[in-house]
Scaffold this motif. Structure first.
Motif, PDB file in Angstrom:
ATOM      1  N   VAL A  53     -10.308  33.217  22.287  1.00 35.04           N
ATOM      2  CA  VAL A  53     -11.071  31.990  22.049  1.00 35.04           C
ATOM      3  C   VAL A  53     -11.042  31.139  23.309  1.00 35.04           C
ATOM      4  CG1 VAL A  53     -10.673  31.935  19.568  1.00 35.04           C
ATOM      5  CG2 VAL A  53      -9.030  30.831  21.100  1.00 35.04           C
ATOM      6  N   SER A  54     -12.053  30.254  23.415  1.00 32.39           N
ATOM      7  CA  SER A  54     -12.120  29.365  24.575  1.00 32.39           C
ATOM      8  C   SER A  54     -11.768  27.931  24.223  1.00 32.39           C
ATOM      9  CB  SER A  54     -13.533  29.407  25.173  1.00 32.39           C
ATOM     10  OG  SER A  54     -14.489  29.052  24.202  1.00 32.39           O
ATOM     11  N   GLY A  55     -11.463  27.702  22.961  1.00 34.04           N
ATOM     12  CA  GLY A  55     -11.081  26.365  22.524  1.00 34.04           C
ATOM     13  C   GLY A  55     -10.397  26.432  21.179  1.00 34.04           C
ATOM     14  N   PRO A  56      -9.832  25.319  20.722  1.00 29.76           N
ATOM     15  CA  PRO A  56      -9.135  25.312  19.435  1.00 29.76           C
ATOM     16  C   PRO A  56     -10.060  25.726  18.295  1.00 29.76           C
ATOM     17  CG  PRO A  56      -8.690  23.306  20.670  1.00 29.76           C
ATOM     18  CD  PRO A  56      -9.793  24.003  21.386  1.00 29.76           C
ATOM     19  N   GLY A 100      -4.848  27.306  10.376  1.00 25.41           N
ATOM     20  CA  GLY A 100      -3.517  27.050   9.849  1.00 25.41           C
ATOM     21  C   GLY A 100      -3.482  26.057   8.723  1.00 25.41           C
ATOM     22  N   SER A 101      -4.645  25.709   8.144  1.00 21.87           N
ATOM     23  CA  SER A 101      -4.672  24.735   7.065  1.00 21.87           C
ATOM     24  C   SER A 101      -4.423  25.352   5.699  1.00 21.87           C
ATOM     25  CB  SER A 101      -6.039  24.023   7.037  1.00 21.87           C
ATOM     26  OG  SER A 101      -7.069  24.956   6.786  1.00 21.87           O
ATOM     27  N   GLN A 102      -4.352  26.713   5.654  1.00 28.17           N
ATOM     28  CA  GLN A 102      -4.134  27.370   4.371  1.00 28.17           C
ATOM     29  C   GLN A 102      -2.755  26.999   3.806  1.00 28.17           C
ATOM     30  OE1 GLN A 102      -4.912  28.792   7.202  1.00 28.17           O
ATOM     31  NE2 GLN A 102      -6.511  30.366   7.014  1.00 28.17           N
ATOM     32  N   THR A 103      -2.691  26.853   2.484  1.00 27.59           N
ATOM     33  CA  THR A 103      -1.424  26.520   1.822  1.00 27.59           C
ATOM     34  C   THR A 103      -0.533  27.761   1.794  1.00 27.59           C
ATOM     35  OG1 THR A 103      -2.521  24.897   0.425  1.00 27.59           O
ATOM     36  CG2 THR A 103      -0.362  25.678  -0.308  1.00 27.59           C
ATOM     37  N   GLN A 104       0.685  27.589   2.170  1.00 27.87           N
ATOM     38  CA  GLN A 104       1.632  28.691   2.182  1.00 27.87           C
ATOM     39  C   GLN A 104       2.369  28.710   0.832  1.00 27.87           C
ATOM     40  OE1 GLN A 104       1.835  30.851   4.853  1.00 27.87           O
ATOM     41  NE2 GLN A 104       0.056  29.684   5.553  1.00 27.87           N
ATOM     42  N   HIS A 158      -0.850  28.358  15.216  1.00 28.85           N
ATOM     43  CA  HIS A 158      -0.387  28.845  16.514  1.00 28.85           C
ATOM     44  C   HIS A 158      -1.371  29.828  17.162  1.00 28.85           C
ATOM     45  CE1 HIS A 158       3.185  26.793  15.350  1.00 28.85           C
ATOM     46  NE2 HIS A 158       3.516  27.687  14.410  1.00 28.85           N
ATOM     47  N   TYR A 159      -1.197  30.025  18.464  1.00 24.32           N
ATOM     48  CA  TYR A 159      -2.031  30.926  19.267  1.00 24.32           C
ATOM     49  C   TYR A 159      -1.113  31.796  20.130  1.00 24.32           C
ATOM     50  CZ  TYR A 159      -5.832  27.634  18.226  1.00 24.32           C
ATOM     51  OH  TYR A 159      -6.744  26.836  17.596  1.00 24.32           O
ATOM     52  N   GLY A 164       1.077  25.983  20.033  1.00 27.23           N
ATOM     53  CA  GLY A 164      -0.169  25.340  19.702  1.00 27.23           C
ATOM     54  C   GLY A 164      -1.196  25.675  20.770  1.00 27.23           C
ATOM     55  N   TYR A 165      -2.458  25.210  20.562  1.00 25.91           N
ATOM     56  CA  TYR A 165      -3.468  25.552  21.570  1.00 25.91           C
ATOM     57  C   TYR A 165      -2.990  25.084  22.945  1.00 25.91           C
ATOM     58  CZ  TYR A 165      -7.820  26.481  23.884  1.00 25.91           C
ATOM     59  OH  TYR A 165      -8.754  26.994  24.754  1.00 25.91           O
ATOM     60  N   PRO A 166      -2.950  25.999  23.948  1.00 24.96           N
ATOM     61  CA  PRO A 166      -2.301  25.687  25.230  1.00 24.96           C
ATOM     62  C   PRO A 166      -3.216  24.934  26.200  1.00 24.96           C
ATOM     63  CG  PRO A 166      -2.977  27.972  25.231  1.00 24.96           C
ATOM     64  CD  PRO A 166      -3.353  27.428  23.883  1.00 24.96           C
ATOM     65  N   TRP A 167      -3.228  23.617  26.055  1.00 17.87           N
ATOM     66  CA  TRP A 167      -4.014  22.822  27.000  1.00 17.87           C
ATOM     67  C   TRP A 167      -3.321  22.738  28.369  1.00 17.87           C
ATOM     68  CZ3 TRP A 167      -8.766  21.676  25.496  1.00 17.87           C
ATOM     69  CH2 TRP A 167      -9.049  21.543  24.137  1.00 17.87           C
ATOM     70  N   VAL A 168      -2.017  22.723  28.358  1.00 21.65           N
ATOM     71  CA  VAL A 168      -1.236  22.560  29.585  1.00 21.65           C
ATOM     72  C   VAL A 168      -0.140  23.619  29.598  1.00 21.65           C
ATOM     73  CG1 VAL A 168      -1.676  20.080  29.769  1.00 21.65           C
ATOM     74  CG2 VAL A 168       0.305  20.906  28.465  1.00 21.65           C
ATOM     75  N   ASN A 169       0.588  23.665  30.695  1.00 20.04           N
ATOM     76  CA  ASN A 169       1.732  24.568  30.781  1.00 20.04           C
ATOM     77  C   ASN A 169       2.971  23.746  31.154  1.00 20.04           C
ATOM     78  OD1 ASN A 169       3.556  26.541  32.611  1.00 20.04           O
ATOM     79  ND2 ASN A 169       2.543  27.660  30.948  1.00 20.04           N
TER      80      ASN A 169
END
Length: 385
Positions: free
Chosen positions: A64-67, A72-76, A117-118, A159-164
């Protein structure tokens, strides 16, 4: 050739008339084509073998190129405690040629699809994420570099990795390093001074067998831009060259794509320059080199003739900078001591007019190439630098 055609036609006359006419026509056509084909083959200075360009293997299709919205909104509903994440990173090859591909594969111990998560792969050297996957347990991408390089990679679950480093980090892999190897090439000419219509043999030598690589050793006449030879395998590539007039030409070798352009495309390495002089005179010159200290060199050119009574000079040049470092108008030798710059420096000598051009005007003889390499050593005991 004419006698052979006549012999075949004579045999053909013994056949029925119609068949003999057809056979004679075919024979004349075949033998008329052969000389042209042979001449074409004789002037082809490139080896026939060609290499296919490396192609990238298929990457995993979950990138993917973005979030991803609502990820992850599914109920566990499971009452079991969540597993701790782990992630590993592997490469299909860690030592390969430029333009070849290594497939980097990150593997998580659980599917990140139903979670926020990604899985991501990060190029530490380039400081950029090269693949981000939103689902599954595997995330892969094929990486390459156009020239020699070494890159280190890591994989994350986060989480979506915007930074390192990424936020909400769940797991990080051990680093893995991939090297796209380098190569060097040199070229020599023998002899460097030759009579008009004489032949000088140029030999390019690479530091590694380029057979397994996508590249070729190529020899060029840098004065005209013409490619003289292209070799797809081995460590050496040789070709003879001749000129019908008095002239001096510069020659270079490359490890590059199979390309007739000058300079060629995909250059991985370029050689020292080598000069060859075709002359009607009997002048000859050679160049010697000695090391007074680790950071200096003394260059001495030796002529077979005292240039004093002649209109010519002995000249020595730094080929790296193009600067003339010695000029002598008499005698049979000419010397200069120079300080070395960092890395490799090549030198050459000529018998010519008083000229700062390279090659100098009215060159009567060219020397061998003398080389020196200098890498400073930082040490309190080193008093020579």
């Amino acid at each position: 050739m004419t006698n052979r055609i006549c012999q075949y036609i004579d045999h053909a006359r013994r056949l029925p008339k119609t068949l003999s006419i057809v056979l004679a026509t075919v024979l004349v056509s075949v033998f008329s084509i052969l000389p042209a084909s042979l001449a074409s083959a004789a002037t082809d200075q490139s080896d026939a073998a060609t290499k296919a360009a490396p192609s990238a293997p298929k990457d995993s299709d979950n990138g993917v190129s973005g979030p991803v919205a609502a990820k992850g909104s599914q109920t566990q509903h499971s009452l079991a405690p969540a597993l701790a994440y782990t992630v590993s990173l592997s490469a299909t090859s860690t030592n390969l040629w430029p333009k070849q591909y290594s497939t980097l594969t990150a593997v998580s111990n659980q599917d990140v699809g139903p979670t926020p998560h990604y899985i991501s792969i990060y190029d530490v050297t380039a400081a950029s994420y090269i693949k981000i996957c939103s689902s599954g347990t595997i995330c892969s991408i094929s990486a390459t570099q156009p020239t020699a390089a070494t890159h280190t990679y890591r994989a994350y679950v986060s989480g979506y990795p915007w930074v390192n480093p990424p936020a909400n980090q769940q797991a990080i892999s051990s680093p893995i390093t991939v090297t796209w190897r380098g190569v060097s090439v040199s070229v020599t000419a023998s002899p460097t001074t030759v009579g008009i219509n004489g032949t000088s043999t140029l030999t390019a030598t690479a530091s590694a067998d380029i057979g397994p690589s996508p590249f070729y050793i190529q020899v060029f006449d840098a004065t005209t831009g013409a490619r003289l030879k292209s070799c797809p395998f081995g460590t050496t590539c040789s070709v003879g060259t001749s000129k019908a007039v008095a002239t001096t030409h510069k020659f270079l070798a490359y490890v590059s794509d199979d390309s007739t352009a000058f300079p060629p495309t995909g250059v991985q390495a370029v050689s020292n320059a080598s000069y060859v002089t075709w002359t009607a005179s009997n002048y000859r010159v050679s160049l010697g080199i000695t090391a007074p200290t680790r950071s200096t060199r003394t260059l001495t050119a030796y002529s077979n003739t005292n240039v004093g009574p002649t209109p010519y000079f002995i000249e020595v040049f730094n080929l790296r900078t193009g600067a003339r470092i010695a000029l002598c108008g008499s005698g049979t030798s000419c010397s200069a001591t120079v300080s070395l710059a960092f890395g490799k420096t090549d030198f050459a000598a000529f018998i010519s007019s008083n000229s700062t051009a390279l090659p100098p005007l009215n060159t009567q003889a060219s020397s061998n190439i003398a080389s020196a390499t200098y890498f400073p050593i930082i040490s309190p005991l080193d008093n020579n630098e």
